[in-house]
Write an enzyme that holds these catalytic residues in place. Structure first.
Site, short mmCIF file in Angstrom:
data_model
loop_
_atom_site.label_atom_id
_atom_site.label_comp_id
_atom_site.label_asym_id
_atom_site.label_seq_id
_atom_site.Cartn_x
_atom_site.Cartn_y
_atom_site.Cartn_z
N LYS A 1 -9.28 1.70 -6.15
CA LYS A 1 -10.03 1.16 -5.03
C LYS A 1 -10.92 2.26 -4.42
O LYS A 1 -10.60 3.43 -4.56
CB LYS A 1 -9.09 0.56 -3.97
CG LYS A 1 -8.04 1.51 -3.40
CD LYS A 1 -7.03 0.75 -2.54
CE LYS A 1 -6.11 1.69 -1.80
NZ LYS A 1 -5.06 0.99 -1.04
N HIS A 2 -12.08 1.91 -3.87
CA HIS A 2 -12.62 0.60 -3.50
C HIS A 2 -14.00 0.50 -4.16
O HIS A 2 -14.93 1.17 -3.71
CB HIS A 2 -12.75 0.46 -2.00
CG HIS A 2 -11.50 0.82 -1.22
ND1 HIS A 2 -11.14 2.12 -0.93
CD2 HIS A 2 -10.52 0.03 -0.69
CE1 HIS A 2 -10.01 2.12 -0.24
NE2 HIS A 2 -9.62 0.86 -0.07
N ASP B 1 0.85 -1.19 0.00
CA ASP B 1 0.00 0.00 0.00
C ASP B 1 0.89 1.23 0.00
O ASP B 1 1.34 1.67 1.06
CB ASP B 1 -0.88 0.04 1.26
CG ASP B 1 -1.99 -0.98 1.24
OD1 ASP B 1 -2.92 -0.80 0.44
OD2 ASP B 1 -1.94 -1.94 2.02
N ASP C 1 -10.63 -6.30 -1.08
CA ASP C 1 -9.93 -5.63 0.01
C ASP C 1 -9.58 -6.72 1.03
O ASP C 1 -10.00 -7.89 0.89
CB ASP C 1 -10.82 -4.55 0.63
CG ASP C 1 -10.02 -3.46 1.33
OD1 ASP C 1 -8.82 -3.67 1.61
OD2 ASP C 1 -10.60 -2.40 1.61
N ARG D 1 3.90 2.75 3.12
CA ARG D 1 4.60 1.58 3.67
C ARG D 1 6.12 1.65 3.50
O ARG D 1 6.85 1.11 4.31
CB ARG D 1 4.10 0.30 2.99
CG ARG D 1 2.60 0.12 2.98
CD ARG D 1 2.00 0.07 4.36
NE ARG D 1 0.57 -0.20 4.32
CZ ARG D 1 -0.30 0.19 5.23
NH1 ARG D 1 0.10 0.88 6.27
NH2 ARG D 1 -1.58 -0.10 5.11
N ARG E 1 -7.40 10.30 1.91
CA ARG E 1 -6.95 9.28 0.95
C ARG E 1 -7.65 9.47 -0.40
O ARG E 1 -7.22 8.91 -1.40
CB ARG E 1 -7.23 7.89 1.50
CG ARG E 1 -6.48 7.57 2.78
CD ARG E 1 -6.98 6.28 3.41
NE ARG E 1 -6.74 5.13 2.55
CZ ARG E 1 -7.35 3.96 2.69
NH1 ARG E 1 -8.26 3.78 3.65
NH2 ARG E 1 -7.08 2.96 1.87
N HIS F 1 -13.14 -1.61 8.28
CA HIS F 1 -12.23 -2.45 9.05
C HIS F 1 -12.92 -3.01 10.29
O HIS F 1 -12.59 -4.10 10.76
CB HIS F 1 -10.99 -1.65 9.49
CG HIS F 1 -10.07 -1.29 8.38
ND1 HIS F 1 -10.27 -0.19 7.59
CD2 HIS F 1 -8.94 -1.89 7.92
CE1 HIS F 1 -9.31 -0.11 6.68
NE2 HIS F 1 -8.49 -1.14 6.86
#
Length: 560
Positions: free
Chosen positions: A219-220, A119, A305, A127, A188, A232
């Site tokens: 995404k998404h 990511d 995802d 990351r 984001r 999440h």
């Protein structure tokens, strides 16, 4: 007819050879699939994480999760199609270590090379560790209204990822953030405007894929921008009508497909107007096959995802989710909570006839075609020495700063403090900070100011009384008590939102307010230039601040 037959026999009698009819060679992808066992094919459907700084590093986490010790053994045991990197699983340290890890994992994948991914959205989801080049993230690019900057962001990111053996970036986010309370998307997203979001997403995709030769992932799908629930931890429901979805959520994904995006990631959200069953989009045949494959005509790879997320686990058990995802039309199953359970569940579904082997082949063919497109079927090791030269190069850092300098937005300047007259002034920088990026420290050094990372109101107020002006960094409006104490000092205050720009709605009494949409070091340098008048503010709000400022608002002035 008889004359031609006699002639043929005469030629044959003389031993003269005739042309042999051409026998079509099987397509190399089909030939590869034909040599694969069912367990090997099923393994290609899975991308997950493995624990260890190197391919041969033993880890008790691998033993607990997968029954083997090293990352290489996990890859070999399950014939994995892909591996995804995180700092918490692989202790990502520097280009040489990451490159060595990638090469070791590829060596463990005997028949089909891995698609290694991470990511790397930038901003709040990053990351790759330093010295990797840092960009400010999607919403900052939205403020800059800079398609070329979005392309360069993708290109630089892709070049650096490829240098360390990563061929897939789980980016960009194509969600349209129309809900200021969205807890999981926010900055984001590029914007609340579907057209701007689509334009910038498409350009970042082109930068990653055409500019750097690695895969992007929009995404998404079908759009996670209008929710107050984090998938999440729960199952969001998006109550857009079909007409609203077509107008708001769909355009960026259409733009991504037109740009040739390699993969599209599904969302663990319920959209009753698109599928009234209550199934999350990841498990919805009407959404994945009906809309994305059918109506949109998408022929690339579709990935879930993370299957560890609660949104996809609420309705069905972990053994059912991967099977239902494949039945919906998914190709890649990302990070199942129990890989062994998921892997065996897919094998059992084939044995029981719920899934056919031809259905497995369909997804494997797409996965292998993508790997071939990205040069993985003729994989060669990445060069650690080259990676060290490429990652975080001076040219890349200059590009990142140039892109970021366009993004800072001046939203309110009622006290006419900006641009700051800093000569002979004592400036304090306080409020929220990120230890990863040394947010306050970087800004303070750029302003030749005092750095005071704190959220303690009395401490900050005491320091502010000893300075001529205070710059307060705000993150999601959490600095209310701190700001109230600073305002009571009567000293000039400048507030900067370093994440969501909506903070102003929770911070009354602020007369000078800016947004950077990012707390990275490049954003702090760009902010310092705007505060001091070295560069004019060029950013404009890519979202509205409810009840205060509309989409597109932004103040500016000339350079000193």
């Amino acid at each position: 007819m008889r004359t031609r037959t006699v002639a043929f026999l005469a030629v044959a009698a003389l031993g003269i050879g005739l042309p042999t009819p051409a026998v079509a060679k099987p397509h190399p992808i089909n030939a590869l699939i034909a040599r694969m066992t069912l367990p090997e094919k099923v393994g290609q459907l899975f991308t997950t994480y493995v624990h260890g700084t190197a391919a041969t590093t033993p880890s008790s986490d691998n033993k607990r999760l997968y029954g083997v010790d090293t990352p290489a053994e996990v890859v070999a045991k399950y014939h994995l199609g892909g591996v995804v990197y995180f700092s918490w699983t692989n202790s990502l340290q520097n280009p040489r270590q990451i490159t060595t890890l990638s090469n070791g994992l590829q060596a463990a994948s005997k028949k089909v090379p891995l698609m290694i991914s991470t990511d790397q959205e930038h901003g709040v989801v990053t990351r790759m560790p330093a010295p990797a080049t840092r960009f400010p993230g999607a919403m900052a690019l939205g403020a800059g209204r800079d398609p070329a900057g979005a392309y360069r962001t993708g290109q630089v990111t892709g070049v650096e990822l490829r240098a360390v053996g990563i061929r897939q970036a789980w980016a960009p986010v194509a969600d349209v953030n129309v809900n200021p309370a969205n807890p999981v998307i926010g900055v984001r997203s590029f914007s609340s405007d579907p057209t701007l979001t689509g334009t910038l997403a498409a350009n970042q995709i082109r930068g990653l894929q055409q500019g750097a030769g690695i895969s992007a992932s929009a995404k998404h799908f079908p759009g996670h921008g209008d929710t107050a629930t984090d998938s999440h931890t729960g199952l969001p429901v998006i109550n857009h009508t079909r007409a609203q979805w077509q107008r708001i959520d769909a355009p960026p994904f259409r733009a991504a497909i037109a740009a040739g995006v390699d993969t599209i990631m599904s969302a663990h959200i319920v959209v009753p107007a698109l599928d009234p069953t209550g199934d999350p989009a990841t498990l919805s045949n009407p959404i994945i096959t009906g809309l994305l494959r059918g109506e949109f005509g998408y022929r690339g790879v579709i990935v879930t995802d993370s299957l560890e997320m609660q949104g996809v686990r609420e309705k069905y058990g972990d053994a059912r989710v991967p099977v239902l995802a494949l039945k919906a039309g998914i190709d890649v199953l990302l990070m199942p909570p129990n890989l062994d359970v998921a892997y065996r569940a897919v094998l059992k579904a084939v044995a029981d006839g719920e899934l056919t082997e031809s259905r497995i082949d369909e997804s494997v063919r797409r996965i292998l075609t993508l790997k071939q497109k990205r040069g993985l079927l003729r994989w060669t090791p990445a060069d650690p020495a080259a990676a060290q030269r490429i990652v975080g190069s001076a040219a890349h850092r200059r590009t990142a700063q140039s892109v970021t300098d366009r993004t800072v937005t001046v939203i309110r300047n009622d006290a006419r403090l900006l641009p700051l007259a800093t000569k002979g002034k004592r400036i304090l920088v306080t409020g929220w900070t990120s230890s990863t990026y040394d947010t306050i420290g970087v800004l303070a050094r750029e302003l030749t100011a005092t750095a005071l990372p704190t959220t303690v109101p009395d401490q900050a107020a005491a320091a502010a009384r000893e300075h001529d002006l205070t710059v307060v960094l705000s993150n999601n409006g959490q600095q209310q008590a701190l700001l109230a104490a600073l305002l009571k000092t009567g000293k000039p205050i400048v507030v900067v939102a370093v994440r969501n720009p909506y903070d102003l709605t929770a911070l009354p009494g602020v007369t000078t307010y800016l947004a950077t949409y990012s707390y990275t070091d490049v954003s702090m340098r760009a902010l310092a230039k705007v505060l001091t008048g070295v560069t004019p503010p060029r950013g404009r709000l890519p979202v509205a601040i409810p009840g205060l400022y509309p989409y597109g608002h932004g103040l500016s002035w000339g350079v000193k």
